[in-house]
Design an enzyme around this catalytic site. Sequence first.
Site, PDB file in Angstrom:
ATOM      1  N   ILE A  31       0.827  -1.201   0.000  1.00  0.00           N
ATOM      2  CA  ILE A  31       0.000   0.000   0.000  1.00  0.00           C
ATOM      3  C   ILE A  31       0.868   1.260   0.000  1.00  0.00           C
ATOM      4  CG2 ILE A  31      -0.273   0.224   2.516  1.00  0.00           C
ATOM      5  CD1 ILE A  31      -3.016   0.771  -0.132  1.00  0.00           C
TER       6      ILE A  31
ATOM      7  N   SER B 243      11.392   1.027   8.155  1.00  0.00           N
ATOM      8  CA  SER B 243      10.902  -0.275   7.710  1.00  0.00           C
ATOM      9  C   SER B 243      11.913  -1.344   8.097  1.00  0.00           C
ATOM     10  CB  SER B 243      10.693  -0.287   6.186  1.00  0.00           C
ATOM     11  OG  SER B 243      10.380  -1.583   5.726  1.00  0.00           O
ATOM     12  N   ARG B 244      11.418  -2.459   8.588  1.00  0.00           N
ATOM     13  CA  ARG B 244      12.322  -3.550   8.982  1.00  0.00           C
ATOM     14  C   ARG B 244      12.971  -4.218   7.785  1.00  0.00           C
ATOM     15  NH1 ARG B 244       8.612  -7.385  12.530  1.00  0.00           N
ATOM     16  NH2 ARG B 244       7.223  -6.861  10.805  1.00  0.00           N
TER      17      ARG B 244
ATOM     18  N   LYS C 156      -5.871   3.092   7.113  1.00  0.00           N
ATOM     19  CA  LYS C 156      -7.039   2.373   7.632  1.00  0.00           C
ATOM     20  C   LYS C 156      -6.727   0.882   7.785  1.00  0.00           C
ATOM     21  CE  LYS C 156      -8.391  -0.234   4.095  1.00  0.00           C
ATOM     22  NZ  LYS C 156      -8.655  -1.669   4.137  1.00  0.00           N
TER      23      LYS C 156
ATOM     24  N   ASP D 161     -11.141  -6.101   6.411  1.00  0.00           N
ATOM     25  CA  ASP D 161     -10.128  -5.153   5.954  1.00  0.00           C
ATOM     26  C   ASP D 161     -10.618  -4.429   4.702  1.00  0.00           C
ATOM     27  OD1 ASP D 161      -7.166  -4.190   6.149  1.00  0.00           O
ATOM     28  OD2 ASP D 161      -7.421  -4.827   4.071  1.00  0.00           O
TER      29      ASP D 161
END
Length: 309
Positions: A15, A37-38, A91, A169
């Site tokens: 996303i 970010s990992r 969201k 979702d």
Amino acid sequence: MTHAIPLGLVGLGTIARNQHLPSLEDVPAFRLAAIASRNASLDGLPGYADIDAMLAAEPDLGAVSLCTPPQGRFAQAAAALRAGKHVMLEKPPGASVSEVMALDRLAQAQGVTLFATWHSREAAAVEEARALLAGATIRRVRIDWKEDVRHWHPGQQWIWQAGGLGVFDPGINALSILTRILPDPVFPLSALLEVPENCQAPIAARLSLQTSRGAPVEAEFDWRQTGPQTWDIHVETDGPEVLLREGGAKLFVDGAARISAEDREYRRLYARFAELIAAGQRDVDLAPLQLVADAFLLGERQMTEPFHD
């Protein structure tokens, strides 16, 4: 605002890459300044393993946008708010209604903006539908929101876990439009949740809801649909018959096409985020998440065959 606000993006999954990055390029109010970010990074930008490292190394960030799964997002958002950053939430805004309410109180205490986004409300035809229904008496509503989970969420195990919402979702997108366009509040009466034997979240759901004036609202969500995908909301009134299709991108009034436009949902979200920051306001509408929470509270669980990605 005369200067672009430096923004840190947390999470660099599908996303973020498909929607947030191109939208930020088109909204001059923000300048993407860092990534947390990992597992991923972007050439030319500072990258950090987590939000705490990013906040410590980038004190000049003015805003943070969270694109991570809802489980665990509270701690990330709270850290950003305590650091005095404006925060935008993908969201659903959290794993529970209560935690987002707590974030809203924290944002108020810190004097910063918190924006709980609902991207489907920014679809091209939603506001026109809202205007058409503003003075109407609603007679009935039908929602059909059916898509292929293997196409849209391949390999995303978090979505099947507790707090991941499962078919809600995407279903919450329909509920976000519903609560925007109807002139009256809605609440669920019953729900049937179909849950795969090897998952904790539903793959399909049927909801019976009602407006505060007694109009029935029926919703069917299903993640097993292949071929053409269905994202429709049909509203019958004492006046015009309103049909939103393709997630709110197309509007039909009494069967005649009125609006059909390209997807600019996330560009509108970031523009709205900038407006809220400039005005010193917050926007935290929990109605769609509350409906999902109520569906889980009222829902009858029906086990179905295991899901394998």
